[in-house]
Design a protein around this motif. Sequence first.
Motif, PDB file in Angstrom:
ATOM      1  N   VAL A  10      78.800 -78.305 -37.320  1.00 15.10           N
ATOM      2  CA  VAL A  10      77.400 -78.297 -36.899  1.00 15.10           C
ATOM      3  C   VAL A  10      77.345 -77.516 -35.590  1.00 15.10           C
ATOM      4  O   VAL A  10      77.842 -77.974 -34.564  1.00 15.10           O
ATOM      5  N   GLY A  11      76.783 -76.320 -35.632  1.00 17.11           N
ATOM      6  CA  GLY A  11      76.866 -75.415 -34.502  1.00 17.11           C
ATOM      7  C   GLY A  11      78.177 -74.653 -34.535  1.00 17.11           C
ATOM      8  O   GLY A  11      79.019 -74.854 -35.417  1.00 17.11           O
ATOM      9  N   ARG A  12      78.357 -73.755 -33.578  1.00 17.75           N
ATOM     10  CA  ARG A  12      79.580 -72.948 -33.530  1.00 17.75           C
ATOM     11  C   ARG A  12      80.563 -73.568 -32.546  1.00 17.75           C
ATOM     12  O   ARG A  12      80.476 -73.353 -31.336  1.00 17.75           O
ATOM     13  N   LYS A  13      81.488 -74.356 -33.085  1.00 16.96           N
ATOM     14  CA  LYS A  13      82.466 -75.056 -32.277  1.00 16.96           C
ATOM     15  C   LYS A  13      83.823 -74.357 -32.370  1.00 16.96           C
ATOM     16  O   LYS A  13      84.035 -73.466 -33.197  1.00 16.96           O
ATOM     17  N   ASP A  14      84.753 -74.776 -31.504  1.00 20.77           N
ATOM     18  CA  ASP A  14      86.060 -74.121 -31.469  1.00 20.77           C
ATOM     19  C   ASP A  14      86.786 -74.185 -32.803  1.00 20.77           C
ATOM     20  O   ASP A  14      87.495 -73.247 -33.168  1.00 20.77           O
ATOM     21  N   SER A  15      86.624 -75.291 -33.535  1.00 18.17           N
ATOM     22  CA  SER A  15      87.268 -75.380 -34.859  1.00 18.17           C
ATOM     23  C   SER A  15      86.860 -74.199 -35.725  1.00 18.17           C
ATOM     24  O   SER A  15      87.703 -73.534 -36.336  1.00 18.17           O
ATOM     25  N   LEU A  16      85.558 -73.923 -35.770  1.00 18.38           N
ATOM     26  CA  LEU A  16      85.045 -72.824 -36.598  1.00 18.38           C
ATOM     27  C   LEU A  16      85.520 -71.481 -36.067  1.00 18.38           C
ATOM     28  O   LEU A  16      85.981 -70.624 -36.846  1.00 18.38           O
ATOM     29  N   ARG A  17      85.421 -71.277 -34.765  1.00 20.01           N
ATOM     30  CA  ARG A  17      85.837 -69.992 -34.189  1.00 20.01           C
ATOM     31  C   ARG A  17      87.310 -69.719 -34.473  1.00 20.01           C
ATOM     32  O   ARG A  17      87.689 -68.588 -34.820  1.00 20.01           O
ATOM     33  N   ASN A  18      88.134 -70.747 -34.333  1.00 26.10           N
ATOM     34  CA  ASN A  18      89.566 -70.556 -34.568  1.00 26.10           C
ATOM     35  C   ASN A  18      89.878 -70.277 -36.019  1.00 26.10           C
ATOM     36  O   ASN A  18      90.740 -69.443 -36.337  1.00 26.10           O
ATOM     37  N   VAL A  19      89.203 -70.981 -36.930  1.00 27.54           N
ATOM     38  CA  VAL A  19      89.418 -70.736 -38.363  1.00 27.54           C
ATOM     39  C   VAL A  19      89.008 -69.306 -38.713  1.00 27.54           C
ATOM     40  O   VAL A  19      89.711 -68.614 -39.460  1.00 27.54           O
ATOM     41  N   GLU A  20      87.892 -68.865 -38.176  1.00 26.10           N
ATOM     42  CA  GLU A  20      87.452 -67.494 -38.452  1.00 26.10           C
ATOM     43  C   GLU A  20      88.445 -66.474 -37.901  1.00 26.10           C
ATOM     44  O   GLU A  20      88.668 -65.417 -38.502  1.00 26.10           O
ATOM     45  N   ALA A  21      89.054 -66.791 -36.750  1.00 28.39           N
ATOM     46  CA  ALA A  21      89.978 -65.847 -36.116  1.00 28.39           C
ATOM     47  C   ALA A  21      91.338 -65.807 -36.792  1.00 28.39           C
ATOM     48  O   ALA A  21      91.967 -64.743 -36.882  1.00 28.39           O
ATOM     49  N   THR A  22      91.810 -66.961 -37.263  1.00 25.48           N
ATOM     50  CA  THR A  22      93.182 -67.041 -37.788  1.00 25.48           C
ATOM     51  C   THR A  22      93.267 -67.237 -39.292  1.00 25.48           C
ATOM     52  O   THR A  22      94.305 -66.966 -39.897  1.00 25.48           O
ATOM     53  N   GLY A  23      92.185 -67.772 -39.898  1.00 24.82           N
ATOM     54  CA  GLY A  23      92.201 -68.009 -41.340  1.00 24.82           C
ATOM     55  C   GLY A  23      92.989 -69.223 -41.768  1.00 24.82           C
ATOM     56  O   GLY A  23      93.331 -69.354 -42.948  1.00 24.82           O
ATOM     57  N   GLU A  24      93.282 -70.151 -40.808  1.00 27.35           N
ATOM     58  CA  GLU A  24      94.100 -71.316 -41.136  1.00 27.35           C
ATOM     59  C   GLU A  24      93.606 -72.558 -40.405  1.00 27.35           C
ATOM     60  O   GLU A  24      93.012 -72.454 -39.330  1.00 27.35           O
ATOM     61  N   PHE A  25      93.893 -73.725 -40.972  1.00 24.55           N
ATOM     62  CA  PHE A  25      93.626 -74.990 -40.291  1.00 24.55           C
ATOM     63  C   PHE A  25      94.349 -76.109 -41.015  1.00 24.55           C
ATOM     64  O   PHE A  25      94.867 -75.926 -42.121  1.00 24.55           O
ATOM     65  N   VAL A  26      94.394 -77.280 -40.364  1.00 22.66           N
ATOM     66  CA  VAL A  26      94.982 -78.472 -40.970  1.00 22.66           C
ATOM     67  C   VAL A  26      93.952 -79.585 -40.919  1.00 22.66           C
ATOM     68  O   VAL A  26      93.318 -79.808 -39.884  1.00 22.66           O
ATOM     69  N   VAL A  27      93.758 -80.275 -42.031  1.00 21.26           N
ATOM     70  CA  VAL A  27      92.967 -81.502 -42.045  1.00 21.26           C
ATOM     71  C   VAL A  27      93.937 -82.673 -41.969  1.00 21.26           C
ATOM     72  O   VAL A  27      94.740 -82.880 -42.886  1.00 21.26           O
ATOM     73  N   ASN A  28      93.883 -83.400 -40.853  1.00 19.65           N
ATOM     74  CA  ASN A  28      94.721 -84.582 -40.656  1.00 19.65           C
ATOM     75  C   ASN A  28      93.902 -85.822 -40.976  1.00 19.65           C
ATOM     76  O   ASN A  28      92.745 -85.937 -40.543  1.00 19.65           O
ATOM     77  N   LEU A  29      94.460 -86.749 -41.747  1.00 23.58           N
ATOM     78  CA  LEU A  29      93.760 -87.996 -42.010  1.00 23.58           C
ATOM     79  C   LEU A  29      93.601 -88.763 -40.709  1.00 23.58           C
ATOM     80  O   LEU A  29      94.530 -88.841 -39.911  1.00 23.58           O
TER      81      LEU A  29
END
Length: 202
Positions: free
Chosen positions: A63-82
């Motif tokens: 919701v909005g442009r947060k660091d999670s989104l910016r980083n995913v757009e920049a690197t193309g990767e992320f981890v979802v941790n339970l």
Amino acid sequence: MRTEFSTAALEPGAVYRLLTATVVPRPIAWVSTVSADGVDNLAPHSFFTVSSVRPPVVQFTSVGRKDSLRNVEATGEFVVNLAPESLMDEVNRTATEFPHGVSEFDAVGVAREAAARVKASRVARSPVALECELHSTLRLGDSTVVFGRVVHIAVDDGVLADGHPEVTRLRPLARLGKDEWSTLGEVRELRRIRYTDRPASG
């Protein structure tokens, strides 16, 4: 009697409060990313679900442009941790809007571990980590839906029963409305009725 609300007549904050108080409980994607400069980020997102199994895709909404989104757009990767009950305080503290360039892992004191397939770190004490490569994004108004193809799943042996994650061992957290959270509570099993096994109607 019901109270009727026209979303067109409400300010966005009121719509948000109504939706998040009624679409409950919501599982939490505790998303870890790394910036192009190598700074780890960790933030909870409660607009989260499975999108597809073939291919395996999960989604979360920024919701909005947060660091999670910016980083995913920049690197193309992320981890979802339970997000487990035992780390509730840490999950909540990583929701703080830290300045850009500050790692929530370090600011909150969350232990990290290296992922197997992506550059973003995993939460060491999270029982499940879904390592994802960016599939696509979808902009919807003030929000962006992030779709990630799950390329690797790491599950703590302590939450497995016969090779399958056991929910009473996972102890997942969920978000409700306002500042409310939910823990697992009672678990009931109810098998789906096949059409051929349905009881005859009276």
